[in-house]
Write an enzyme that holds these catalytic residues in place. Sequence first.
Site, short mmCIF file in Angstrom:
data_model
loop_
_atom_site.label_atom_id
_atom_site.label_comp_id
_atom_site.label_asym_id
_atom_site.label_seq_id
_atom_site.Cartn_x
_atom_site.Cartn_y
_atom_site.Cartn_z
N GLU A 11 0.75 -1.10 0.01
CA GLU A 11 -0.19 -0.02 0.11
C GLU A 11 0.80 1.36 -0.07
O GLU A 11 1.69 1.53 0.72
CB GLU A 11 -1.00 -0.13 1.13
CG GLU A 11 -1.81 -1.13 1.35
CD GLU A 11 -2.83 -1.30 0.12
OE1 GLU A 11 -3.09 -0.38 -0.56
OE2 GLU A 11 -3.47 -2.42 0.09
N CYS A 73 -6.91 -1.34 8.90
CA CYS A 73 -5.78 -1.20 8.23
C CYS A 73 -5.48 0.29 7.59
O CYS A 73 -4.41 0.90 8.05
CB CYS A 73 -5.50 -2.27 7.02
SG CYS A 73 -5.88 -3.88 7.43
N HIS A 92 -0.47 -5.83 2.94
CA HIS A 92 -1.61 -6.77 3.07
C HIS A 92 -1.27 -8.10 2.49
O HIS A 92 -0.90 -8.26 1.57
CB HIS A 92 -2.98 -6.11 2.03
CG HIS A 92 -3.89 -5.37 2.88
ND1 HIS A 92 -4.09 -3.96 2.37
CD2 HIS A 92 -4.36 -5.55 3.99
CE1 HIS A 92 -5.08 -3.55 3.10
NE2 HIS A 92 -5.01 -4.49 4.17
#
Length: 130
Positions: A11, A73, A92
């Site tokens: 991410e 998250c 993730h």
Amino acid sequence: MDSSAKAIFLEQCGKNRGYRDSDVRGFQPEDGVCLPGGPEVRLSVVNMKEVCRRVAVENVEVAFSRDAGRYICDYTYYLSLPLGTGHAALIHVPPLSHWLSASLLGKALRVIIQEMLEEIGKVQTQSTAA
């Protein structure tokens, strides 16, 4: 993360708005906002796209993402980024399965983290040269 996911996602950013679901204890950010008055997006200094490009681990897909979802998250990532002056990462990982053993996941994470550290080293070298 979606339990049917078949890739590891790196991410790039955390987002401030759009939090509609409560966590397991019932917490939900007021008005769906992580930090009132905060920037809409916070970026990691780690170039996750470059890390993805350089990482190769047997039969494990590693993908770049700019959307960690609007749940725990992303919320945690958004709040952690300024604490490390952007030196934070959110990875993730899919659930363990017949195609992804704990051993293979561990190997993939070691390779990914090593690439992230190298990427941070490049950023620090560039900033001291400027």
